[in-house]
Design an enzyme around this catalytic site. Sequence first.
Site, mmCIF file in Angstrom:
data_model
loop_
_atom_site.group_PDB
_atom_site.id
_atom_site.type_symbol
_atom_site.label_atom_id
_atom_site.label_comp_id
_atom_site.label_asym_id
_atom_site.label_seq_id
_atom_site.Cartn_x
_atom_site.Cartn_y
_atom_site.Cartn_z
ATOM 1 C CG PHE A 21 -8.580 -5.244 14.530
ATOM 2 C CD1 PHE A 21 -9.208 -5.926 15.564
ATOM 3 C CD2 PHE A 21 -7.919 -5.982 13.551
ATOM 4 C CE1 PHE A 21 -9.168 -7.320 15.622
ATOM 5 C CE2 PHE A 21 -7.884 -7.362 13.606
ATOM 6 C CZ PHE A 21 -8.509 -8.035 14.637
ATOM 7 N N PRO A 68 9.186 13.583 9.808
ATOM 8 C CG PRO A 68 10.364 12.368 8.185
ATOM 9 C CD PRO A 68 9.486 13.580 8.360
ATOM 10 C CG ASN A 102 -0.730 0.146 3.668
ATOM 11 O OD1 ASN A 102 -1.052 0.390 4.825
ATOM 12 N ND2 ASN A 102 -1.584 -0.375 2.799
ATOM 13 C CE1 TYR A 153 -3.233 -3.795 3.876
ATOM 14 C CE2 TYR A 153 -3.206 -6.152 3.422
ATOM 15 C CZ TYR A 153 -3.053 -5.098 4.304
ATOM 16 O OH TYR A 153 -2.700 -5.353 5.604
ATOM 17 C CE LYS A 157 0.994 -4.091 5.701
ATOM 18 N NZ LYS A 157 1.117 -3.248 6.923
#
Length: 353
Positions: A21, A68, A102, A153, A157
């Site tokens: 999005f 990584p 996250n 969430y 975050k």
Amino acid sequence: MRPEHRPTAGLSVAVLGGTGFLGRHLGAAFAAKGARVHLIARTAATESVPPSTSGVTTTRLDLLTTAPEALTEVLATIGADVVVNAAGRAWRADGTEMAAGNVELVERVVTALAAAPGPPVRLVQLGSVHEYGAGAPDGATGEDHAPTPVTPYGRTKLRGTQAVLRGTRERGVDGVVLRLANVIGAGVPEGSLFGRVAGHLGTSARADARGEKPAALHLPPLRAARDLVDTGDVAAAVLAAATAPARIVTGQVINVGRGEAVPMRGLVDRMIALSGLEIPVVEATEAPASRTDVARQCLDVSRARRLLGWRPLRSVDDSLRDLLASVLPPERPPLGTPLGITAGAPAEEGVRP
């Protein structure tokens, strides 16, 4: 943006989660300014940056499993000047999935950039208002407010933000975190309240066109008030953060929102009014037992104005019309604002700096 910001044209910009999005909107915004954009994502999307947009490539890469060292190589190959992390998990994900998307993903990105050869690559990490938890009880929440997230969430975050800030302090990473208010605009996922309402209105409009009675809209209690920010305003803030001098933004957390708390019931009613449909709303009397959240969110965005020369310019109605236009049939566009009604007028008039 201010004169001391470097030009966007010619920059090589990697957008992680570039087919999602926000990633789609950010990729289009950078491309429109002449950047060479590389959308990096695990899966392709049915809707992305328009094919006619020049200077945009897409690389399929599972950021949840890529080492990584491999990511460092990918970024070196494309000559990345800027990495925007728009990847992560929010809706319809459990705690383990949120931690992977996250936290662990962010730690992997920080490690990759710390090992990258040459000049530091600017990392713009997209954080969230949900990191604050309750925030300031009456006024606007500033970046110095101690975060106390109350949802999985928000907690994950915040850990991602902390990983970026550690990287800037201890590993020489040129990183900045933008803490975004609740983002609204065309393409919002249906897992969000905005996407759920928009999807119902799109279905109802098609039913109405067939002469059928639209179904009622059933929602959880709408008692909260939320700070909202338009996708276009987010894109402008990300461009400013990507091009600002390191001495100004590296190691900073910067709020990006409208600086006002919008009641969610009023927002839903406004969406229905702009759709031109008559849809009854049925609110549940109680929230699900599993739901934990805060009643009010409002961000202090003065630091963004001071450091980035940024301010929100799009009204809530602008955002709602864009969202509705993406779901309503073409023959039934969203209504204009009737005389005397102003839902979320621009926070500040003017030309984008």
